[in-house]
Design a protein around this motif. Structure first.
Motif, PDB file in Angstrom:
ATOM      1  N   THR A  51     -21.826 -64.247  15.002  1.00 41.28           N
ATOM      2  CA  THR A  51     -22.982 -63.395  15.277  1.00 41.28           C
ATOM      3  C   THR A  51     -23.928 -63.362  14.085  1.00 41.28           C
ATOM      4  O   THR A  51     -25.137 -63.551  14.228  1.00 41.28           O
ATOM      5  CB  THR A  51     -22.523 -61.964  15.632  1.00 41.28           C
ATOM      6  N   PHE A  52     -23.368 -63.144  12.898  1.00 37.21           N
ATOM      7  CA  PHE A  52     -24.209 -63.081  11.706  1.00 37.21           C
ATOM      8  C   PHE A  52     -24.818 -64.436  11.368  1.00 37.21           C
ATOM      9  O   PHE A  52     -25.976 -64.500  10.939  1.00 37.21           O
ATOM     10  CB  PHE A  52     -23.429 -62.500  10.526  1.00 37.21           C
ATOM     11  N   MET A  53     -24.083 -65.493  11.583  1.00 35.95           N
ATOM     12  CA  MET A  53     -24.629 -66.833  11.326  1.00 35.95           C
ATOM     13  C   MET A  53     -25.822 -67.093  12.244  1.00 35.95           C
ATOM     14  O   MET A  53     -26.869 -67.570  11.794  1.00 35.95           O
ATOM     15  CB  MET A  53     -23.554 -67.901  11.523  1.00 35.95           C
ATOM     16  N   LYS A  54     -25.680 -66.782  13.515  1.00 36.74           N
ATOM     17  CA  LYS A  54     -26.779 -66.981  14.469  1.00 36.74           C
ATOM     18  C   LYS A  54     -27.971 -66.104  14.105  1.00 36.74           C
ATOM     19  O   LYS A  54     -29.114 -66.550  14.150  1.00 36.74           O
ATOM     20  CB  LYS A  54     -26.324 -66.663  15.897  1.00 36.74           C
ATOM     21  N   ALA A  55     -27.699 -64.861  13.777  1.00 35.99           N
ATOM     22  CA  ALA A  55     -28.777 -63.920  13.449  1.00 35.99           C
ATOM     23  C   ALA A  55     -29.563 -64.396  12.228  1.00 35.99           C
ATOM     24  O   ALA A  55     -30.796 -64.380  12.236  1.00 35.99           O
ATOM     25  CB  ALA A  55     -28.206 -62.529  13.202  1.00 35.99           C
ATOM     26  N   PHE A  56     -28.867 -64.843  11.215  1.00 32.16           N
ATOM     27  CA  PHE A  56     -29.564 -65.203   9.985  1.00 32.16           C
ATOM     28  C   PHE A  56     -30.206 -66.580  10.061  1.00 32.16           C
ATOM     29  O   PHE A  56     -31.187 -66.841   9.381  1.00 32.16           O
ATOM     30  CB  PHE A  56     -28.649 -65.039   8.777  1.00 32.16           C
ATOM     31  N   ARG A  57     -29.673 -67.444  10.917  1.00 31.61           N
ATOM     32  CA  ARG A  57     -30.362 -68.723  11.141  1.00 31.61           C
ATOM     33  C   ARG A  57     -31.694 -68.494  11.850  1.00 31.61           C
ATOM     34  O   ARG A  57     -32.656 -69.216  11.619  1.00 31.61           O
ATOM     35  CB  ARG A  57     -29.485 -69.672  11.961  1.00 31.61           C
ATOM     36  N   SER A  58     -31.727 -67.499  12.719  1.00 31.41           N
ATOM     37  CA  SER A  58     -32.962 -67.235  13.463  1.00 31.41           C
ATOM     38  C   SER A  58     -33.827 -66.160  12.794  1.00 31.41           C
ATOM     39  O   SER A  58     -34.877 -65.791  13.330  1.00 31.41           O
ATOM     40  CB  SER A  58     -32.642 -66.829  14.897  1.00 31.41           C
ATOM     41  N   LEU A  59     -33.422 -65.682  11.640  1.00 29.35           N
ATOM     42  CA  LEU A  59     -34.150 -64.617  10.948  1.00 29.35           C
ATOM     43  C   LEU A  59     -35.626 -64.951  10.680  1.00 29.35           C
ATOM     44  O   LEU A  59     -36.475 -64.074  10.832  1.00 29.35           O
ATOM     45  CB  LEU A  59     -33.439 -64.256   9.643  1.00 29.35           C
ATOM     46  N   PRO A  60     -35.977 -66.197  10.339  1.00 30.58           N
ATOM     47  CA  PRO A  60     -37.401 -66.487  10.118  1.00 30.58           C
ATOM     48  C   PRO A  60     -38.280 -66.186  11.347  1.00 30.58           C
ATOM     49  O   PRO A  60     -39.461 -65.876  11.201  1.00 30.58           O
ATOM     50  CB  PRO A  60     -37.420 -67.978   9.787  1.00 30.58           C
ATOM     51  N   ARG A  61     -37.702 -66.239  12.526  1.00 24.43           N
ATOM     52  CA  ARG A  61     -38.458 -65.961  13.751  1.00 24.43           C
ATOM     53  C   ARG A  61     -38.352 -64.500  14.189  1.00 24.43           C
ATOM     54  O   ARG A  61     -39.011 -64.092  15.154  1.00 24.43           O
ATOM     55  CB  ARG A  61     -37.973 -66.871  14.886  1.00 24.43           C
ATOM     56  N   TYR A  62     -37.532 -63.719  13.510  1.00 27.53           N
ATOM     57  CA  TYR A  62     -37.327 -62.314  13.876  1.00 27.53           C
ATOM     58  C   TYR A  62     -38.610 -61.525  13.609  1.00 27.53           C
ATOM     59  O   TYR A  62     -39.202 -61.614  12.550  1.00 27.53           O
ATOM     60  CB  TYR A  62     -36.164 -61.719  13.082  1.00 27.53           C
ATOM     61  N   LYS A  63     -39.023 -60.754  14.589  1.00 24.53           N
ATOM     62  CA  LYS A  63     -40.201 -59.902  14.456  1.00 24.53           C
ATOM     63  C   LYS A  63     -39.747 -58.459  14.296  1.00 24.53           C
ATOM     64  O   LYS A  63     -38.968 -57.945  15.105  1.00 24.53           O
ATOM     65  CB  LYS A  63     -41.098 -60.040  15.680  1.00 24.53           C
ATOM     66  N   ILE A  64     -40.231 -57.828  13.258  1.00 27.91           N
ATOM     67  CA  ILE A  64     -39.885 -56.435  13.010  1.00 27.91           C
ATOM     68  C   ILE A  64     -40.650 -55.569  14.007  1.00 27.91           C
ATOM     69  O   ILE A  64     -41.875 -55.551  14.031  1.00 27.91           O
ATOM     70  CB  ILE A  64     -40.209 -56.038  11.558  1.00 27.91           C
ATOM     71  N   LEU A  65     -39.901 -54.879  14.860  1.00 27.76           N
ATOM     72  CA  LEU A  65     -40.470 -54.007  15.884  1.00 27.76           C
ATOM     73  C   LEU A  65     -39.930 -52.595  15.669  1.00 27.76           C
ATOM     74  O   LEU A  65     -39.316 -52.303  14.657  1.00 27.76           O
ATOM     75  CB  LEU A  65     -40.098 -54.528  17.278  1.00 27.76           C
ATOM     76  N   ASP A  66     -40.127 -51.738  16.639  1.00 31.89           N
ATOM     77  CA  ASP A  66     -39.608 -50.373  16.556  1.00 31.89           C
ATOM     78  C   ASP A  66     -38.184 -50.273  17.081  1.00 31.89           C
ATOM     79  O   ASP A  66     -37.751 -49.218  17.519  1.00 31.89           O
ATOM     80  CB  ASP A  66     -40.513 -49.419  17.347  1.00 31.89           C
ATOM     81  N   VAL A  67     -37.466 -51.395  17.051  1.00 35.62           N
ATOM     82  CA  VAL A  67     -36.082 -51.455  17.514  1.00 35.62           C
ATOM     83  C   VAL A  67     -35.196 -51.682  16.283  1.00 35.62           C
ATOM     84  O   VAL A  67     -35.510 -52.523  15.448  1.00 35.62           O
ATOM     85  CB  VAL A  67     -35.900 -52.618  18.518  1.00 35.62           C
ATOM     86  N   PRO A  68     -34.104 -50.931  16.162  1.00 38.38           N
ATOM     87  CA  PRO A  68     -33.232 -51.127  14.999  1.00 38.38           C
ATOM     88  C   PRO A  68     -32.663 -52.552  14.937  1.00 38.38           C
ATOM     89  O   PRO A  68     -32.396 -53.177  15.967  1.00 38.38           O
ATOM     90  CB  PRO A  68     -32.101 -50.120  15.214  1.00 38.38           C
ATOM     91  N   PHE A  69     -32.479 -53.039  13.731  1.00 38.28           N
ATOM     92  CA  PHE A  69     -31.906 -54.369  13.515  1.00 38.28           C
ATOM     93  C   PHE A  69     -30.506 -54.442  14.116  1.00 38.28           C
ATOM     94  O   PHE A  69     -30.079 -55.488  14.598  1.00 38.28           O
ATOM     95  CB  PHE A  69     -31.871 -54.679  12.013  1.00 38.28           C
TER      96      PHE A  69
END
Length: 91
Positions: A51-69
């Motif tokens: 889960t963490f590997m997938k999340a951090f590989r896609s982190l550059p595309r993550y958009k900070i919204l009003d939803v908790p990480f």
């Protein structure tokens, strides 16, 4: 901007300390979520890591919204659990 968003922004920029802080903060809740769905410690640890590997590989595309990480991580975790059961079947 919240502390969480600052950490995410720094992690997106390649800050290892920020990345480690996010992992330390969210590892246990995500592990507990996965373990509650799987019931096997070793599989839960493996899926948490995935889960963490997938999340951090896609982190550059993550958009900070009003939803908790944490919600973002939980969605990835649930998808990993679904894939696990699909692959291994419910025994």
């Amino acid at each position: 901007m919240t502390d969480e968003n600052r950490l995410i922004t720094k992690a997106k920029e390649g800050d290892r300390e920020a990345l480690n802080s996010l992992i330390l903060h969210y590892w246990q809740p995500i592990y507990r979520l996965i373990y509650s769905k799987i019931g096997n410690e070793d599989d839960a640890k493996e899926l948490t890591q995935e889960t963490f590997m997938k999340a951090f590989r896609s982190l550059p595309r993550y958009k900070i919204l009003d939803v908790p990480f944490k919600s973002y991580l939980a969605r990835i975790a649930i998808n990993a659990v679904t894939d696990f059961w699909r692959k291994n079947g419910r025994a």
